[in-house]
Design an enzyme around this catalytic site. Structure first.
Site, mmCIF file in Angstrom:
data_model
loop_
_atom_site.group_PDB
_atom_site.id
_atom_site.type_symbol
_atom_site.label_atom_id
_atom_site.label_comp_id
_atom_site.label_asym_id
_atom_site.label_seq_id
_atom_site.Cartn_x
_atom_site.Cartn_y
_atom_site.Cartn_z
ATOM 1 N N ALA A 1 0.829 -1.212 0.000
ATOM 2 C CA ALA A 1 0.000 0.000 0.000
ATOM 3 C C ALA A 1 0.863 1.262 0.000
ATOM 4 O O ALA A 1 0.622 2.185 -0.792
ATOM 5 C CB ALA A 1 -0.939 -0.008 1.210
ATOM 6 N N GLU A 2 1.862 1.320 0.864
ATOM 7 C CA GLU A 2 2.693 2.528 0.932
ATOM 8 C C GLU A 2 3.495 2.711 -0.345
ATOM 9 O O GLU A 2 3.680 3.837 -0.822
ATOM 10 C CB GLU A 2 3.612 2.516 2.155
ATOM 11 C CG GLU A 2 4.384 3.814 2.264
ATOM 12 C CD GLU A 2 4.712 4.239 3.670
ATOM 13 O OE1 GLU A 2 5.363 5.294 3.796
ATOM 14 O OE2 GLU A 2 4.324 3.569 4.641
ATOM 15 N N THR A 3 3.943 1.626 -0.932
ATOM 16 C CA THR A 3 4.673 1.720 -2.196
ATOM 17 C C THR A 3 3.795 2.334 -3.279
ATOM 18 O O THR A 3 4.196 3.288 -3.955
ATOM 19 C CB THR A 3 5.165 0.322 -2.638
ATOM 20 O OG1 THR A 3 6.066 -0.190 -1.644
ATOM 21 C CG2 THR A 3 5.861 0.375 -3.985
#
Length: 162
Positions: A74-76
């Site tokens: 998700a953060e990527t």
């Protein structure tokens, strides 16, 4: 891992970063952590970022996809969207990530799709929906990134990203 990635970028992004001599695939990649986890980016724009990650190798002791692995995916994806929104004059720095895990997954690939909730001058927020191979939602995440100006010290890091 190690195979050539083919990421679909908008032409204006390709042109902007080519003029700066920046390797798009390296800059807008999963980075070292994402690479170790098998994250593959297939589509990237400020409006939509798509990537996959294998469940195998990214599980917790019960054999389920680790929640932290979902958070990395998700953060990527949200960071890549934020970076593309900010353009070459900005750097995106994550300031808030939250994840809701809906169901367990034991095998296969999960796919994440990041779409913008807010694209401002100083922040960008993306919703990331992660689904399994049966298109069942595994995780819903939201990432907010601060967009700050590129500093002279950042320029070499950007050129050597990856």
């Amino acid at each position: 891992m190690g195979e050539q990635q083919h990421v679909k970028f908008p032409q204006e992004v390709i042109d902007e970063y080519a003029a700066l001599g920046v390797d798009l695939l390296a800059l807008f990649s999963a980075g070292h952590l994402g690479n170790r986890m098998g994250v593959q980016i297939s589509e990237a724009s400020a409006y939509r970022v798509v990537g996959t990650m294998p469940v195998e190798g990214n599980t917790q002791p019960y054999g389920l996809l680790h929640g932290g692995a979902s958070a990395v995916l998700a953060e990527t994806l949200g960071s890549i969207g934020s970076m593309l929104h900010g353009g070459s004059s900005k750097i995106a720095v994550g300031v808030d990530l939250n994840c809701t895990h809906h169901r367990g997954v034991r095998s296969g690939l999960v796919t994440g799709v990041a779409t913008p909730v807010h694209r401002g001058r100083s922040t960008a927020t993306y919703e990331i929906v992660i689904t399994d191979e049966h298109d069942k939602r595994v995780c819903t995440a939201r990432l907010t990134c601060m967009l700050r100006d590129v500093r002279p010290a950042d320029e070499e890091l950007i050129r050597s990203a990856g």
